[in-house]
Design a protein around this motif. Structure first.
Motif, PDB file in Angstrom:
ATOM      1  N   TYR A  24     -28.455  -6.252   5.316  1.00 25.74           N
ATOM      2  CA  TYR A  24     -29.070  -4.932   5.315  1.00 25.74           C
ATOM      3  C   TYR A  24     -29.973  -4.761   6.541  1.00 25.74           C
ATOM      4  CZ  TYR A  24     -31.913  -0.976   3.981  1.00 25.74           C
ATOM      5  OH  TYR A  24     -32.553   0.227   3.992  1.00 25.74           O
ATOM      6  N   GLN A  25     -30.778  -5.768   6.843  1.00 23.20           N
ATOM      7  CA  GLN A  25     -31.665  -5.706   8.008  1.00 23.20           C
ATOM      8  C   GLN A  25     -30.857  -5.621   9.310  1.00 23.20           C
ATOM      9  OE1 GLN A  25     -35.000  -5.466   8.153  1.00 23.20           O
ATOM     10  NE2 GLN A  25     -35.188  -5.473   5.936  1.00 23.20           N
ATOM     11  N   GLN A  69     -24.582   6.248  -3.150  1.00 23.73           N
ATOM     12  CA  GLN A  69     -23.987   4.921  -2.954  1.00 23.73           C
ATOM     13  C   GLN A  69     -22.885   4.657  -3.977  1.00 23.73           C
ATOM     14  OE1 GLN A  69     -27.531   2.523  -2.998  1.00 23.73           O
ATOM     15  NE2 GLN A  69     -27.761   2.642  -0.791  1.00 23.73           N
TER      16      GLN A  69
END
Length: 191
Positions: free
Chosen positions: A82-83, A171
């Motif tokens: 995610y980062q 999502q």
């Protein structure tokens, strides 16, 4: 339950939720290098990789009491990914979703892989266009501009909970919309 080097991930996660610094230290020792390698292989930058891993561990500690982690390794690797994707979006080297998908190492010689990649990108763009205006805007601000849910709520003048609900809905909708194509893509990549 006692903290020691042989504790399972589940034991460590439970101890961490209870606020154990010793458990956090063991998780850090056990996973720091793996997480660094995961970040580095995706962005090929030592400084950014170290920062990503540090951010993941800071977040893990800060939110230790509010998260129930069932798969510690999967949770940590997902947080790193995610980062990494957040860095892709900040740099805006390619439109959303394209750089992460390009990074999947699809062979440029493989016509089927390129076709599936293009189909997947097209499906994502079509899905985004089909969303209600507010949901599309929230999705854009979160995933394309990298704003936090609090920043989005402030900017749009709505509650943070509304932002979170819209993101969860989008999502889930996206997963349903492109699920079959992703399955085909994963199968193709494994063969």
């Amino acid at each position: 339950m006692h903290t020691h080097e042989n504790a399972t991930d589940d034991e460590l996660a439970t101890m961490l939720t209870d606020g154990s610094e010793a458990a956090f230290d063991l998780i850090y020792e056990r996973y720091w290098k793996k997480l660094y390698n995961e970040a580095y292989k995706r962005i090929n930058d030592s400084s950014d990789s170290e920062e990503i891993v540090q951010d993941v561990f800071v977040d893990l500690w800060n939110k230790r009491g509010s998260r129930h982690i069932e798969n510690l390794r999967g949770y940590l690797l997902g947080a790193v990914r995610y980062q990494v994707f957040a860095i892709y979006h900040k740099r805006k080297n390619l439109p959303a979703f394209e750089e992460p998908l390009d990074y999947m190492a699809l062979s440029s010689d493989d016509a089927d892989s390129n076709f599936l990649r293009d189909e997947l990108l097209s499906s994502i763009h079509d899905w985004l266009e089909s969303q209600p205006e507010k949901r599309r805007e929230i999705f854009r601000l979160r995933f394309l501009e990298g704003l936090s849910t609090l920043e989005i709520a402030d900017q749009l003048g709505i509650s943070r909970k509304t932002v979170q609900n819209q993101l969860n809905t989008s999502q889930q909708s996206l997963r349903e919309s492109i699920g079959k194509l992703l399955t085909l893509l994963i199968l193709l990549l494994r063969s």
